[in-house]
Write an enzyme that holds these catalytic residues in place. Sequence first.
Site, PDB file in Angstrom:
ATOM      1  N   ARG A 201      12.311  32.590  42.673  1.00 50.64           N
ATOM      2  CA  ARG A 201      11.382  31.476  42.536  1.00 50.64           C
ATOM      3  C   ARG A 201      11.190  30.796  43.895  1.00 50.64           C
ATOM      4  O   ARG A 201      12.015  30.933  44.796  1.00 50.64           O
ATOM      5  CB  ARG A 201      11.898  30.471  41.509  1.00 50.64           C
ATOM      6  CG  ARG A 201      12.100  31.054  40.122  1.00 50.64           C
ATOM      7  CD  ARG A 201      12.711  30.028  39.187  1.00 50.64           C
ATOM      8  NE  ARG A 201      12.910  30.547  37.833  1.00 50.64           N
ATOM      9  CZ  ARG A 201      14.001  31.171  37.426  1.00 50.64           C
ATOM     10  NH1 ARG A 201      15.003  31.360  38.284  1.00 50.64           N
ATOM     11  NH2 ARG A 201      14.103  31.607  36.188  1.00 50.64           N
TER      12      ARG A 201
ATOM     13  N   HIS B  49       4.785  32.424  42.066  1.00 48.38           N
ATOM     14  CA  HIS B  49       5.201  33.047  40.806  1.00 48.38           C
ATOM     15  C   HIS B  49       4.435  34.344  40.550  1.00 48.38           C
ATOM     16  O   HIS B  49       4.927  35.217  39.819  1.00 48.38           O
ATOM     17  CB  HIS B  49       4.984  32.074  39.649  1.00 48.38           C
ATOM     18  CG  HIS B  49       6.115  32.089  38.669  1.00 48.38           C
ATOM     19  ND1 HIS B  49       7.365  31.559  38.942  1.00 48.38           N
ATOM     20  CD2 HIS B  49       6.208  32.600  37.411  1.00 48.38           C
ATOM     21  CE1 HIS B  49       8.158  31.730  37.896  1.00 48.38           C
ATOM     22  NE2 HIS B  49       7.481  32.367  36.969  1.00 48.38           N
TER      23      HIS B  49
ATOM     24  N   ARG C 159       6.522  36.994  41.856  1.00 44.13           N
ATOM     25  CA  ARG C 159       7.662  37.222  40.954  1.00 44.13           C
ATOM     26  C   ARG C 159       7.237  38.152  39.818  1.00 44.13           C
ATOM     27  O   ARG C 159       7.967  39.075  39.444  1.00 44.13           O
ATOM     28  CB  ARG C 159       8.151  35.881  40.418  1.00 44.13           C
ATOM     29  CG  ARG C 159       9.331  35.951  39.450  1.00 44.13           C
ATOM     30  CD  ARG C 159       9.805  34.532  39.164  1.00 44.13           C
ATOM     31  NE  ARG C 159      10.717  34.426  38.045  1.00 44.13           N
ATOM     32  CZ  ARG C 159      12.044  34.577  38.123  1.00 44.13           C
ATOM     33  NH1 ARG C 159      12.574  34.879  39.300  1.00 44.13           N
ATOM     34  NH2 ARG C 159      12.815  34.436  37.071  1.00 44.13           N
TER      35      ARG C 159
ATOM     36  N   HIS D 127      17.085  35.762  34.400  1.00 48.41           N
ATOM     37  CA  HIS D 127      16.751  35.194  33.093  1.00 48.41           C
ATOM     38  C   HIS D 127      18.008  35.014  32.255  1.00 48.41           C
ATOM     39  O   HIS D 127      18.917  35.850  32.276  1.00 48.41           O
ATOM     40  CB  HIS D 127      15.778  36.104  32.345  1.00 48.41           C
ATOM     41  CG  HIS D 127      14.389  36.076  32.901  1.00 48.41           C
ATOM     42  ND1 HIS D 127      13.440  37.030  32.608  1.00 48.41           N
ATOM     43  CD2 HIS D 127      13.783  35.193  33.736  1.00 48.41           C
ATOM     44  CE1 HIS D 127      12.318  36.737  33.241  1.00 48.41           C
ATOM     45  NE2 HIS D 127      12.497  35.636  33.924  1.00 48.41           N
TER      46      HIS D 127
END
Length: 382
Positions: A232, A327, A330, A353
């Site tokens: 991030r 993002h 990502r 995650h």
Amino acid sequence: MAKSTLRLTAELLVAVEDSLKLAERPNSIISLQDIEEAGTRWASRRAVPPILHPSLSKQRFIRQAVRWLAFMERLQPAYAPAKPHEEKLIEFADFMLRERGLSPATIALRCQTVCQFLDQLCDGGRSLNDVTISEIDSKLAARVNEGHYVRASVQTHASSLRSFFRFAETHGWCKEGIAASIMAPRVFQQESLPSSPSWSEVQKLLGSMEENTPSAIRDRAILMVLAVYGVRAGEVARLQLGDIHWEDESIFFTRSKRLGKHNFPLVQSIGDSIIRYLREVRPTSPHREVFLTVRAPFRPMTAGTLWPVVARRLRAIATSIKHHGPHALRHACATRLINEGLSLKEVGDHLGHRSLETTRIYAKVDLVRLRQVASFDLGGLQ
């Protein structure tokens, strides 16, 4: 700073001294109102040739005057009256941290959202006990219409308000039933596709950044870290010089949500890019963050300042995608890993995650396995 910048600043400080007549009152404290009045007079002068619009000249004057007088300890402090709901927000933030275990980033986002609404709902010294659900609905609808929010953003705002008013009800700060009455549009899990450039577009993006300017050298290192590791923006901004272990060829990122360190092998091309930035661009600084601004005063970059760095360069390459921020890279990293045959569990671990449900959205872009499902022979079954 550059000599030209220092010269402009010095000239402006001379104008500040002359306009405020500081030499005639060496021990007096200067108020912000005095500065604004002097700025208005100075900006309306006839400058030959005219350099800036008067409003911009006034802003420059006030900004430099405030900084200089604060440094000289001659600025009268501006005492802003405390908002009646500030202490309640502090208690709410402490509750989310200690009882709910939410990350600091999530807490800050929720408090910022709630504070914006409370500034309007409690305007004029109103109490939370006077707030009605119809007022909350009208303010939420107005904010949505002004910002053109999508349903997911509306649900996020409503969720933050509902969480706060539920907490407020338990403390008797507001009327009962308000939290349950805050409605938001329904958002279905995995209803959208991740918006990201293809990996060929990412490679084209990195290949197009061969300039030797300081910003290009720094930006290429940032984009490579974002695209290869899928981290991030805040995790890149927090990267410290000590987080890169050159002897072990590893790099550590502090996760935004798990609040732990995540270790990755240091890819040689990324290491070379960072070394070039450190040797040729990064100024000597007491800050330990790796990536700093390229213009003085040199300070660490933030997630907010990383967004335009990525968007400016990504828009020129990937014109078809909706989002061009960090993002998107990502998502591109996750899609590449899926297409290379990694399982959802492996991709989720790479992205940091907590739950496999978060990673499941990338199953929609697993074209290889989707083709296998589509070509499955049902053996004549209807």
